[in-house]
Design a protein around this motif. Structure first.
Motif: not given
Lengths: 426, 156
Positions: A200-212, A214-221, A230-238
């Protein structure tokens, strides 16, 4: 215990040995070295706003009472009767003038001093109640309402531990309240998972996992809000992730939302009234320039080693219970002085994602359980954290910074962990 | 007029749909002015200033169902196997178009070798809609709402 590898052998530059998540001997050492010696977050002042208010917590395995005494002083007291060792306060929270041990009725004031010992004439005449107050945590310190304790009488000073990076995040988190007071009084989501606390500690600051995960969540949002969550967690994110020192990690949203601050102070037609009302209150307090700066940087997103994270509106606490059993306490906070509707929306947004019935955090917990099972396949024991290694840059604030989906967070945390575990750092 | 036997049949059907993860059918039991509430930490609190386990209107329910059906709700992959008993129904026939029903439930949830027992009290507000009943609101007071919890991502 034969040939126990060294922590240097277990934590390399770009990978870690899976046993750091599964070996119960390592877990015991973590409790001792990290949780029973170093600084650990205990609670927030707003939870004990009145004299006599208390809440009970654990520092590692050790029960403590966080209490505001009759003298208005906040103390971290060991929750253990000085007579036979029972907890003197069995409740989660409340208000008390006195703590009376149920075993032989030794009674303590809410400042910790021992008030009464029944039939004390049978003790030796040298027995002095002044010697038997509740034991204070050897060290405690508070920054912006966040109370920390260390069970070691000596060690790294608090100011050196927290450092300017995390302090700035705690400032941001708190300054977003128009009256400067964050209120951790909105209840708590409590959940557990069958896996190691560091997951959980590492996951707190892992943006890489979000799109995968939490897909069920961000699709709805995305559908609801018309935003690309889902734009936050891509390699193109600033967005950036930063090593804040001492195992602390922060995200930097500023490059992502440069216009957010300007928009907040310019009465943008698309800003809903409840939000503009909040921005205006901030402007009253901080002025327009500082408000724009705060909003551009917000929300806070920081992990403070070893057990605290501020994520958006929440204070999150990681509580290790066993090598494969972790509890997570998530306190959504209200912003003091903010409009009612602002705060109620803050709670609602939190509920949708977090908690044991929420649509986001529960999927993280499922992943932690899968990790705990998978990590036991140790034919190849290594876990990678190489993403972005060698591509870090020093940012304008002087912190080592990477693209937000880089594994700089895990490297920062686990390299510090290695140094603490091997006695190089505290 | 709403009769006790109608109410009983409704609650048992709802339990069966929830146990079977029949998300659409369960969603179909709700009215548009739905309110689904599972308080957190305590049995009664202001939902504006204190966090709930679930506090959803019709729109929130749509999102919950869509997520569970998305194929990416990992906490229900695999789904929990569920069986619940609904009992202690307190209801006398009522004349009006809406009624409140108290009941209790005891739910066994089995997933990946772990068995959880979840129990609580329900308060349903039911409305006569044509020949059938529909749920206007449902409040669930879990006995463990202040405990450290495991997975609660199935329908309760």
């Amino acid at each position: 215990m034969s040939q126990h590898p060294t922590y240097q052998e277990l934590v390399l530059e770009d990978r870690v040995h899976g046993s750091i998540y599964t070996d119960s001997r390592i877990f015991e050492e973590e409790i001792d070295r990290i949780f029973h010696r170093g600084w650990v977050y205990v609670g927030h002042e707003s939870e004990i706003s009145g004299r006599g208010d208390y809440c009970t917590r654990f520092v590692g395995r050790q029960p403590v009472i966080l209490v505001r005494g009759e003298d208005d002083e906040i103390r971290v007291l060991m929750n253990r009767c000085r007579h036979r060792g029972a907890v003197v306060c069995p409740y989660e929270r409340g208000t008390a003038k006195l703590f009376t041990c149920a075993y032989h009725a030794w009674t303590y004031r809410n400042t910790g001093s021992l008030l009464a010992v029944p039939h004390d004439e049978r003790y030796d005449s040298s027995f002095d109640k002044a010697d038997y107050g509740l034991t204070m945590a050897p060290r405690q310190a508070t920054y912006r309402g966040f109370v920390f304790a260390s069970l070691a009488p000596e060690g790294q000073p608090f100011d050196a531990y927290l450092g300017r990076g995390p302090r700035r995040e705690l400032d941001l988190f708190t300054d977003l309240a128009p009256d400067g007071k964050v209120l951790a009084t909105a209840g708590v989501h409590k959940y557990a998972y069958p896996g190691n606390w560091k997951l959980q500690v590492e996951n707190n600051v892992d943006a890489y996992h979000f799109n995968f995960v939490h897909k069920s969540f961000w699709q709805i949002m995305n559908k609801r809000g018309g935003v690309r969550m889902d734009s936050l967690g891509t390699a193109a994110s600033a967005g950036r992730i930063r090593n804040l020192g001492n195992g602390h990690v922060g995200w930097d949203y500023r490059p992502l939302q440069e216009k957010a601050g300007q928009r907040a102070i310019s009465n943008h037609p698309k800003t809903p009234p409840w939000q503009q009302e909040y921005f205006d209150l901030l402007i009253d307090v901080h002025g327009a320039a500082k408000t724009a700066e705060l909003i551009t940087a917000s929300p806070a997103h920081v992990f403070v080693f070893p057990n605290l994270a501020l994520i958006g509106s929440q204070i999150r606490v990681m509580q290790p219970k066993a090598v494969n059993h972790t509890e997570v306490f998530v306190y959504p906070t209200l912003l003091g002085g903010a409009p009612e509707e602002f705060n109620s929306r803050r709670i609602k947004a939190h509920e949708a994602f977090y908690g044991p019935a929420g649509g986001g955090a529960t999927d993280d917990l499922e992943i932690f359980a899968r990790l705990d099972t998978g990590l036991h396949a140790d034919v190849d024991p290594w876990v990678l954290m190489a993403r972005g290694l060698g591509k870090e840059e020093l940012d304008l604030d002087g912190f080592l910074s990477g693209q937000i989906t880089d594994e700089l967070g895990s490297r920062t945390i686990l390299h510090h962990w290695r140094d603490v575990m091997s006695g190089i750092a505290q | 007029m709403i009769t006790r036997s109608e109410v009983e049949r409704f609650l048992y059907m709802e339990a069966r749909l929830m146990d079977g993860h029949a998300y659409d059918e369960w969603f179909g039991l709700w009215t548009d002015d739905a309110r689904y509430w599972i308080p957190c930490n305590t049995d009664d609190h202001d939902t504006r200033t204190h966090v709930s386990l679930v506090h959803e209107d019709h729109e929130g329910l749509i999102d919950r169902i869509a997520r569970l059906k998305s194929g990416a709700a990992w906490s229900q992959d695999p789904t929990s196997r569920l069986c619940r008993v609904v009992s202690n129904i307190e209801f006398a026939d009522c004349e009006g178009p809406e009624c409140e029903v108290h009941s209790v439930f005891n739910l066994t949830a089995v997933r990946r070798g772990r068995t959880d027992i979840i129990a609580g009290r329900n308060l349903h507000r039911l409305r006569r809609v044509g020949d059938s009943l529909a749920m206007v609101s449902k409040t669930v007071w879990l006995v463990d709402n202040n405990e450290v919890m495991n997975n609660l991502t199935f329908l309760i």
